[in-house]
Motif scaffolding. Structure first.
Motif, PDB file in Angstrom:
ATOM      1  N   ALA A 250      -0.828  11.884  93.612  1.00  0.00           N
ATOM      2  CA  ALA A 250      -0.767  11.970  92.150  1.00  0.00           C
ATOM      3  C   ALA A 250      -1.738  10.936  91.578  1.00  0.00           C
ATOM      4  N   LYS A 251      -2.381  11.289  90.462  1.00  0.00           N
ATOM      5  CA  LYS A 251      -3.372  10.378  89.888  1.00  0.00           C
ATOM      6  C   LYS A 251      -2.762   9.029  89.513  1.00  0.00           C
ATOM      7  N   GLY A 252      -1.470   9.023  89.218  1.00  0.00           N
ATOM      8  CA  GLY A 252      -0.825   7.778  88.807  1.00  0.00           C
ATOM      9  C   GLY A 252      -0.636   6.789  89.943  1.00  0.00           C
ATOM     10  N   GLU A 312     -14.507  10.844  77.537  1.00  0.00           N
ATOM     11  CA  GLU A 312     -13.050  10.973  77.411  1.00  0.00           C
ATOM     12  C   GLU A 312     -12.343   9.620  77.397  1.00  0.00           C
ATOM     13  N   PRO A 314     -10.668   6.414  76.349  1.00  0.00           N
ATOM     14  CA  PRO A 314     -10.189   5.926  75.054  1.00  0.00           C
ATOM     15  C   PRO A 314     -10.790   4.577  74.668  1.00  0.00           C
ATOM     16  N   SER A 370      -5.960   2.595  82.214  1.00  0.00           N
ATOM     17  CA  SER A 370      -5.551   3.334  83.424  1.00  0.00           C
ATOM     18  C   SER A 370      -4.987   4.712  83.059  1.00  0.00           C
ATOM     19  N   CYS A 371      -5.577   5.343  82.043  1.00  0.00           N
ATOM     20  CA  CYS A 371      -5.025   6.603  81.539  1.00  0.00           C
ATOM     21  C   CYS A 371      -5.472   7.803  82.361  1.00  0.00           C
ATOM     22  N   ASN A 372      -6.450   7.576  83.271  1.00  0.00           N
ATOM     23  CA  ASN A 372      -6.922   8.644  84.154  1.00  0.00           C
ATOM     24  C   ASN A 372      -7.722   9.741  83.446  1.00  0.00           C
ATOM     25  N   ALA A 373      -8.116   9.500  82.200  1.00  0.00           N
ATOM     26  CA  ALA A 373      -8.930  10.519  81.509  1.00  0.00           C
ATOM     27  C   ALA A 373     -10.269  10.688  82.216  1.00  0.00           C
ATOM     28  N   GLU A 376      -9.750  12.643  85.469  1.00  0.00           N
ATOM     29  CA  GLU A 376      -9.510  14.050  85.148  1.00  0.00           C
ATOM     30  C   GLU A 376     -10.814  14.751  84.757  1.00  0.00           C
TER      31      GLU A 376
ATOM     32  N   ASN B 101       6.561   6.758  87.290  1.00  0.00           N
ATOM     33  CA  ASN B 101       5.403   6.859  88.169  1.00  0.00           C
ATOM     34  C   ASN B 101       5.479   5.861  89.321  1.00  0.00           C
ATOM     35  N   CYS B 151       0.109   9.492  79.246  1.00  0.00           N
ATOM     36  CA  CYS B 151      -0.821   9.622  80.378  1.00  0.00           C
ATOM     37  C   CYS B 151      -0.088   9.591  81.703  1.00  0.00           C
ATOM     38  N   TYR B 152       0.981   8.781  81.757  1.00  0.00           N
ATOM     39  CA  TYR B 152       1.683   8.606  83.029  1.00  0.00           C
ATOM     40  C   TYR B 152       2.618   9.756  83.358  1.00  0.00           C
ATOM     41  N   ARG B 155      -1.498  13.408  82.899  1.00  0.00           N
ATOM     42  CA  ARG B 155      -2.531  13.339  83.937  1.00  0.00           C
ATOM     43  C   ARG B 155      -2.027  12.691  85.218  1.00  0.00           C
ATOM     44  N   ALA B 156      -1.241  11.636  85.082  1.00  0.00           N
ATOM     45  CA  ALA B 156      -0.807  10.906  86.276  1.00  0.00           C
ATOM     46  C   ALA B 156       0.124  11.733  87.147  1.00  0.00           C
ATOM     47  N   LEU B 185      -5.390  12.194  74.481  1.00  0.00           N
ATOM     48  CA  LEU B 185      -5.915  10.837  74.320  1.00  0.00           C
ATOM     49  C   LEU B 185      -4.787   9.825  74.503  1.00  0.00           C
TER      50      LEU B 185
END
Lengths: 437, 260
Positions: A250-252, A312, A314, A370-373, A376, B101, B151-152, B155-156, B185
């Motif tokens: 997972a990206k998190g 993207e 922020p 650390s929003c992973n934008a 993504e 997470n 976001c968590y 996307r996470a 965002l």
């Protein structure tokens, strides 16, 4: 015969330079930490097929995706024609495959021409988009000088190369009626439009034009192949391995540090065995490229600086210095610097410089949410966040140089088990405050 | 409210089906305590067999890890895992995407293996199982609500639909912001940003996001994360719209619609 010798020499020179650069890039990537990525092979292949081969993530922006797809397919397919060029060049033949393929050869050539025209138009569109339309990600601070020139050079080179193919085919078609050395290909649709330009020229001039275009195209392609190894355009090859080795969790999820786990376990008296001292002490986190994993470094070479990550981000959108694209570009630039130094017998990594400090500042990495934008957004699964977090680890654990308020937060967690200054004994008080809704 | 602690249950030789991990914001932050309570009321109403750790709970270590202090993160993680494993906890629900997470994705490597779900998924399951019924949608019927992706969660962890399905149960008019789901965002306070000032720039992230949310015309901005709650609330205040626009958590919206 002279042409054949010249061709062998040209091919030899190109191979020499490409080989040299490929080995340099390989060694630069090997400066990174050895990390085994050998699990879940099926999923990795699937990712590579979908994301790199199938361009899945490009299609988030439809029009650029279609145009990029033409250039990509053009690259794959027109290279088949380059194979014929090479055979012709070595054997001194002309269109060596034509007699074998018969009428199918003409069909194939028409497909190539269609792709050549599509590539040409796409590149013209991209040039306009990049230079005339005001798309912010093409005008960021990190996209000036060489990166800007690099982007335009790639597009212009592709336009010129495609024009050479069409010119060659146009003159070739006229020559087919005049000289039997020129094998009949049948009508080639797109280049036929250029025939009026050349029709009235003498056979000698036409042979010269055809030969010139042929040589121009093959030298152009070989030259471009050398150029690509110095350019952001390297993504055409590295996108494949980069997506294969891309993150599957997972990206998190943030990568664990087993060294720390061992120490913490022994501090808490959880491990019975004595912690194995690591072979080399190593750093916590990353200060320079050799503290990053080889995959982070390969990712930097896979980046084609499209800037979808930065567009993207922020932090970047609100005017902070952080740009995920710059993180990747800096990592690559530092690798190139170290690689060049090693090549010329210089100090390499010990040149007194480092990725953190000389290339990337704390102000940049501290701004990340650390929003992973960015992760993504990347069409080839590059993960700038991993690098940012490794740099933060170095700052916090080796330098104790985190912002003061983060140090207070650390202290709060240590003493109060919460990031704010509240007493741990008050943690359950909310349950007693039923009335105030 | 009935809020059993795991220790109470253990003393009686019982253990909860699900542990409610309250989190630091849910325990200490005045605004988010209301979310904690709303969620407890819902669990009480549907008869969930849950318990909390109370004072035995401790920061998951998320902000420490994201800011770069891996030692502190792992100290926290190990201590928490010892407590959780000591009580034999199998399933955890939390209203904080950051806790979610960390426990879900980062504790397994350190010996903590649990089924972890976020309260948005938990609420969605209750709705799907028919345990939460909102006849006629209640007070939010037909009202414009926009959902701000955390976001968590998004996307996470690829959780985009559960929160939206919860909102759909309210029979509200769910309006999306231009940047939503995978391109949502950030509110600006992930990655330990909650605990320091932003770097120099031309704008605060939460104001950019609040403007986007206000632009939808929704009078309710739904969130599912304590940091998003703070950032969006501050953003709305900055635009001087707190009188007519409210920022609310999913659990609060459900509790309100149910009259809990």
């Amino acid at each position: 015969m002279i042409q054949q010798i010249a061709f062998v020499i040209t091919l030899g020179i190109a191979t020499f330079f490409i080989r040299k650069r490929v080995l340099r890039i390989r060694d630069n990537i090997r400066l990174g930490k050895q990390v085994a990525i050998d699990d879940r092979i099926g999923e990795r292949f699937q990712n590579m097929l979908l994301v790199a081969f199938g361009q899945k993530k490009m299609f988030k922006k439809l029009i650029p995706a279609i145009l990029h797809f033409f250039i990509y397919v053009g690259f794959l397919v027109i290279n088949l024609e380059v194979l014929e060029f090479v055979v012709d060049g070595l054997l001194g033949t002309h269109r060596v495959f034509a007699p074998f393929l018969g009428s199918f050869y003409g069909i194939l050539m028409n497909i190539f021409e269609f792709l050549a025209v599509a590539v040409l138009l796409a590149c013209v569109f991209f040039l306009i988009r990049r230079n005339v339309l005001s798309i912010p990600r093409f005008h960021s601070a990190e996209l000036t000088k060489w990166p800007l020139l690099d982007a335009n050079l790639i597009l212009i080179t592709e336009i010129v190369l495609m024009t050479a193919i069409l010119t060659m085919n146009a003159s070739d078609q006229i020559l087919q009626g005049r000289d039997e050395h020129y094998v009949a290909t049948g009508n080639l649709f797109f280049s036929s439009f250029l025939i009026p330009l050349f029709e009235n020229l003498s056979t000698g001039t036409l042979v010269f034009i055809e030969r010139f275009a042929w040589w121009f195209h093959i030298i152009g392609i070989l030259g471009f192949a050398v150029y690509v190894t110095y350019s952001k355009h390297l993504h055409i090859f590295l996108a494949f391995p980069n997506t294969y080795y891309g993150k599957l969790e997972a990206k998190g999820h943030i990568n664990n540090m087993p060294v720390v786990t061992n120490e913490v376990k022994s501090m808490l008296g959880l491990s019975t065995e004595a912690p194995n001292p690591p072979a080399e002490p190593g750093r916590f986190g990353a200060k320079d490229i050799n503290d990053l994993s080889w995959h982070n470094l390969m990712a930097a070479y896979s980046c084609t600086e499209c800037g979808r990550c930065t567009a993207e981000c922020p932090a970047n959108l609100t005017g902070k210095k952080l740009s995920p694209r710059k993180i990747m570009m800096d990592t690559r630039d530092r690798m190139e610097e170290v690689g060049k130094s090693i090549e010329s017998g210089g100090p390499g990594l010990n040149d007194g410089k480092s990725l953190l400090g000389d290339y990337i500042t704390k102000e940049e990495i501290n701004a990340c949410t650390s929003c992973n934008a960015c992760v993504e957004a990347c069409p080839v699964l590059i993960n700038p966040l991993e690098i940012i977090l490794e740099l933060r680890r170095y700052v916090s654990m080796e330098e104790s140089g985190a912002p003061a308020s983060w140090n207070s937060m650390y202290q709060n967690i240590e003493t109060n088990f919460a990031p704010w200054k509240f007493s741990p004994s008050d943690r359950f008080n909310w349950a007693k405050e039923e009335s105030n809704k | 409210m009935n809020i059993p602690t795991v220790a109470d249950l253990a003393a009686k030789g019982q253990s909860p089906e699900v542990l409610f991990w309250v989190g630091c914001a849910g325990s200490y932050d005045d605004r988010y305590k209301r979310v904690t309570k709303a969620f407890v009321k819902i669990m009480n109403a549907v008869g969930t067999n849950f318990a909390v750790l109370g004072t035995e709970e401790s920061c998951t270590g998320d902000p420490a890890r994201r800011a770069g202090n891996e030692f502190l993160f792992q100290m926290q993680a190990m201590a928490n895992i010892q407590v959780l494993n000591g009580y034999g906890i199998k399933k955890i629900v939390t209203a904080c995407p950051h806790c979610f997470n960390t426990i879900k994705n980062e504790y397994p490597e350190l010996g903590g293996n649990y089924e972890v779900i976020h309260h948005s998924t938990f609420l969605q399951q209750l709705i799907n199982e028919g345990k939460i019924k909102l006849e006629g949608g209640g007070s939010f019927k037909g009202k414009k609500i926009t959902y701000h992706d955390s976001c968590y969660l998004g996307r996470a962890n690829n959780i985009y639909e559960a929160p939206r399905q919860v909102l759909e149960a309210l029979d509200a008019d769910l309006v999306e912001m231009k940047r939503c789901k995978t391109t949502g965002l950030c509110c600006g306070a992930g990655g330990a940003q909650m605990f320091k000032d932003a770097e120099k720039g031309k704008k605060e992230i939460n104001i950019e996001r609040a403007e986007e949310a206000l632009h939808t015309g929704a009078k309710t901005i739904a969130v599912a994360c304590p940091f998003c709650m703070t950032m969006m609330t501050d953003g709305v205040k900055n635009k001087e719209r707190e009188a007519d626009v409210s920022v609310k958590d999913l659990a609060e919206l459900i509790a309100e619609a149910k009259g809990l």
